[in-house]
Design an enzyme around this catalytic site. Structure first.
Site, PDB file in Angstrom:
ATOM      1  N   LYS A 128      -1.363   2.355  -7.059  1.00 43.91           N
ATOM      2  CA  LYS A 128      -0.763   1.345  -6.683  1.00 43.91           C
ATOM      3  C   LYS A 128       0.883   2.237  -7.283  1.00 43.91           C
ATOM      4  O   LYS A 128       0.230   2.095  -8.230  1.00 43.91           O
ATOM      5  CB  LYS A 128      -0.383  -0.057  -5.409  1.00 43.91           C
ATOM      6  N   ASP A 175       3.440   1.458   6.011  1.00 47.36           N
ATOM      7  CA  ASP A 175       2.769   2.034   6.454  1.00 47.36           C
ATOM      8  C   ASP A 175       3.329   1.886   7.807  1.00 47.36           C
ATOM      9  O   ASP A 175       2.508   1.301   8.815  1.00 47.36           O
ATOM     10  CB  ASP A 175       2.209   0.198   6.040  1.00 47.36           C
ATOM     11  N   HIS A 217      -7.413   4.950   1.917  1.00 45.91           N
ATOM     12  CA  HIS A 217      -6.869   4.466   3.073  1.00 45.91           C
ATOM     13  C   HIS A 217      -5.665   5.031   3.587  1.00 45.91           C
ATOM     14  O   HIS A 217      -5.104   5.960   3.273  1.00 45.91           O
ATOM     15  CB  HIS A 217      -6.122   3.444   2.385  1.00 45.91           C
ATOM     16  N   ASP A 227       5.936   3.306   0.627  1.00 48.75           N
ATOM     17  CA  ASP A 227       5.405   2.755   1.395  1.00 48.75           C
ATOM     18  C   ASP A 227       5.141   1.593   2.651  1.00 48.75           C
ATOM     19  O   ASP A 227       4.900   0.238   2.671  1.00 48.75           O
ATOM     20  CB  ASP A 227       4.139   0.960  -0.011  1.00 48.75           C
ATOM     21  N   ASP A 249      -5.133   2.259   6.877  1.00 54.04           N
ATOM     22  CA  ASP A 249      -4.635   1.391   6.587  1.00 54.04           C
ATOM     23  C   ASP A 249      -2.709   0.825   7.219  1.00 54.04           C
ATOM     24  O   ASP A 249      -2.313   2.284   6.256  1.00 54.04           O
ATOM     25  CB  ASP A 249      -4.401   0.969   5.437  1.00 54.04           C
ATOM     26  N   GLU A 295      -8.425   0.327  -6.164  1.00 50.68           N
ATOM     27  CA  GLU A 295      -7.095   1.122  -5.013  1.00 50.68           C
ATOM     28  C   GLU A 295      -6.455   1.167  -5.884  1.00 50.68           C
ATOM     29  O   GLU A 295      -5.370  -0.395  -6.420  1.00 50.68           O
ATOM     30  CB  GLU A 295      -6.512   0.655  -3.532  1.00 50.68           C
ATOM     31  N   TRP A 353      -7.820  -4.778  -4.473  1.00 56.56           N
ATOM     32  CA  TRP A 353      -6.475  -4.022  -4.506  1.00 56.56           C
ATOM     33  C   TRP A 353      -5.486  -5.668  -5.133  1.00 56.56           C
ATOM     34  O   TRP A 353      -5.439  -6.378  -4.114  1.00 56.56           O
ATOM     35  CB  TRP A 353      -5.518  -3.651  -3.438  1.00 56.56           C
ATOM     36  N   ASP A 397      -4.817   5.372  -1.631  1.00 55.65           N
ATOM     37  CA  ASP A 397      -3.514   4.806  -0.254  1.00 55.65           C
ATOM     38  C   ASP A 397      -3.059   6.269  -0.162  1.00 55.65           C
ATOM     39  O   ASP A 397      -1.807   6.225  -1.367  1.00 55.65           O
ATOM     40  CB  ASP A 397      -3.571   3.707  -0.329  1.00 55.65           C
ATOM     41  N   HIS A 450       0.414   5.352  -1.898  1.00 57.97           N
ATOM     42  CA  HIS A 450       0.833   4.683  -2.945  1.00 57.97           C
ATOM     43  C   HIS A 450       0.933   5.713  -4.127  1.00 57.97           C
ATOM     44  O   HIS A 450       0.884   5.258  -5.617  1.00 57.97           O
ATOM     45  CB  HIS A 450      -0.035   4.313  -3.222  1.00 57.97           C
TER      46      HIS A 450
HETATM   47  C1  RNT Z   1      -1.358  -2.621  -0.143  1.00 53.22           C
HETATM   48  C2  RNT Z   1      -2.118  -2.268   0.435  1.00 53.22           C
HETATM   49  C3  RNT Z   1      -3.670  -2.818   0.207  1.00 53.22           C
HETATM   50  C4  RNT Z   1      -3.269  -3.619   1.523  1.00 53.22           C
HETATM   51  C5  RNT Z   1      -4.207  -4.206   2.747  1.00 53.22           C
HETATM   52  C6  RNT Z   1      -3.512  -5.249   3.226  1.00 53.22           C
HETATM   53  O1  RNT Z   1       0.115  -1.958  -0.188  1.00 53.22           O
HETATM   54  O2  RNT Z   1      -2.352  -1.052   0.240  1.00 53.22           O
HETATM   55  O3  RNT Z   1      -4.493  -1.532   0.942  1.00 53.22           O
HETATM   56  O4  RNT Z   1      -2.359  -2.807   2.428  1.00 53.22           O
HETATM   57  O5  RNT Z   1      -5.023  -4.604   1.727  1.00 53.22           O
HETATM   58 ZN    ZN Z   2      -4.527   0.666   1.192  1.00 57.70          ZN
END
Ligand code: RNT
Ligand code: ZN
Length: 419
Positions: free
Chosen positions: A227, A296, A286, A294, A326, A225, A184, A259, A262
């Site tokens: 985004k 988290d 993720h 995003d 994640d 990955e 990523w 993820d 994303h």
């Molecule tokens: C970032 C991505 C990525 C990170 C990690 C730390 O938006 O989700 O996966 O969160 O690599």
């Molecule tokens: Zn991620």
């Protein structure tokens, strides 16, 4: 009613729907879920002093953050004992440990820089997943890594990616469990770019060079990955959904990683899982909780999480989906954050395994859609708590919130002393 009676009663009720709760519990014990080391220290790692970059952010300043590898391992170890189920350890390259070896830059990382982590994982029968770290480093130039027009910069990061492929194979060989390596990057632009294709062509070439590093695809599963945007990178992200998905689709052995933070807010990853499974032998996830962006947040046992787990189970794809958590919340106790998130995904999987998927599918295929709605609602109030209780008991962890008493004690005895 004691716990046993509660479980036996629940088991009968589920059986009326054709669900075997004993089998669900046994199945769940075998599903590996990757726990991310970076919740423990707000994605800081041990190889730099600078800020977190790449368009990701941790917010909050809860005391007790792990500052050293020893503290992070101590915290992880404590958290792992509060979680039922089979775990893998998810590491980022910036968590290299240089105490015994001396510093090495990201493009020269070697197995010896991760030896303590390998020992940690092996002692706990955990596999290791790995992530090159394309952020929080001096060699990120103008916010760019693998897409950089500066060849020196781009080559540095390609060398980093290659070093990580070698490390991933080392982890797989050491643990005897395949390593999922996820690429990523946060590369992109805050404002309207003049060239949207150039960075993507460079990114494509960079990943192609990285994956050309010799490796056994049965041991190292390389993912890309996607985004949609990052903080300070709102207008353009090189590794968009179309880019990464097409890259994975056109490169043998490469997995797409989704993820669920994303995508645009009304897109849902649970609908994308079965779509991708029609084409890819294996995919990766993720699992996070985006709140308006995003962000988290810690994963909860909420509707989106439940639906993601249901799709994996319904598609009979437990062995084809690599699941990793994640998220990173710095505003609450970090051990609790780890634990709540991991337990929530376990609950979601167990709930999915206790869903009468076959009979619900029949209703759909026979167009008995009124009945399908009725039954789907009915299933929601089955006594899931008693099955969760039994599962936790069998895994030797507390099923209720008693675990939190231990976390509070640990906070008092260990975390508050960290200044
Ligand atoms: C970032 C991505 C990525 C990170 C990690 C730390 O938006 O989700 O996966 O969160 O690599
Ligand atoms: Zn991620």
């Amino acid at each position: 009613m004691n716990q046993n009676d509660r479980y036996e009663a629940a088991k009968k009720q589920y059986a009326l729907f054709g669900v075997d709760t004993d089998a669900a519990i046994e199945r769940l014990k075998e599903i590996p879920v990757s726990l991310h080391c970076w919740q423990g220290d707000d994605v800081t790692g041990f190889d730099h002093d600078g800020p977190l970059t790449g368009g990701i952010q941790t917010t909050g300043n809860y005391p007790g953050k792990a500052r050293t590898p020893e503290e992070l391992m101590q915290d992880l170890d404590f958290a792992l004992k509060l979680m039922p189920g089979k775990k893998k350890l998810n590491l980022h390259a910036n968590y290299a440990i240089f105490k015994e070896t001396g510093y090495a830059n990201r493009d020269e990382l070697e197995p010896k820089h991760f030896a303590p982590w390998v020992e940690f994982a092996k002692e706990r029968n955990m596999g290791i997943d790995f992530n090159p770290t394309f952020f929080s480093h001096d060699c990120v130039k103008d916010g760019l890594t693998l897409t950089s027009p500066d060849e020196g910069t781009r080559n540095f990061w390609i060398r980093h990616g290659k070093a990580c492929v070698r490390l991933s194979e080392f982890f797989a060989k050491e643990t005897g469990i395949p390593c999922v390596m996820n690429i990523w990057i946060g590369d992109g632009y805050k404002d309207i770019p003049a060239d949207r294709m150039g960075p993507r062509l460079r990114y494509k070439d960079s990943i192609e060079q990285i994956i050309a590093e010799p490796h056994d695809p049965a041991l190292v599963k390389i993912c890309v990955e996607s985004k949609v945007f990052g903080i300070g990178v709102e207008s353009y992200t090189a590794g968009s959904a179309e880019f990464t998905l097409t890259f994975a689709a056109t490169h043998e052995g490469i997995l797409p990683l989704m993820d669920n933070g994303h995508y645009h807010p009304t897109e849902v990853v649970y609908d994308k899982i079965p779509a991708l499974l029609c084409f890819f032998p294996e995919i990766a996830l993720h699992i996070t909780r985006p709140v308006r962006w995003d962000s988290d947040h810690v994963v909860l046992f909420d509707d989106e999480t439940k639906e993601m787990a249901k799709e994996i189970v319904r598609c009979d794809a437990i062995n084809r989906v690599h699941m990793a958590l994640d998220y990173f919340d710095a505003s609450i106790n970090r051990i609790s954050a780890w634990t709540v998130g991991f337990r929530s995904w376990q609950k979601a999987l167990l709930n999915a395994l206790c869903t009468p998927n076959d009979s619900l599918k029949v209703l759909q295929d026979e167009s008995r859609l009124t009945e399908l709605m009725v039954m789907q609602e009915e299933v929601k109030t089955l006594p899931f708590g008693a099955v969760w209780e039994r599962y936790c008991e069998q895994c030797g962890v507390e099923s209720g919130a008693e675990w939190f008493t231990k976390v509070k004690e640990y906070e008092k005895n260990v975390l508050t002393g960290r200044g």
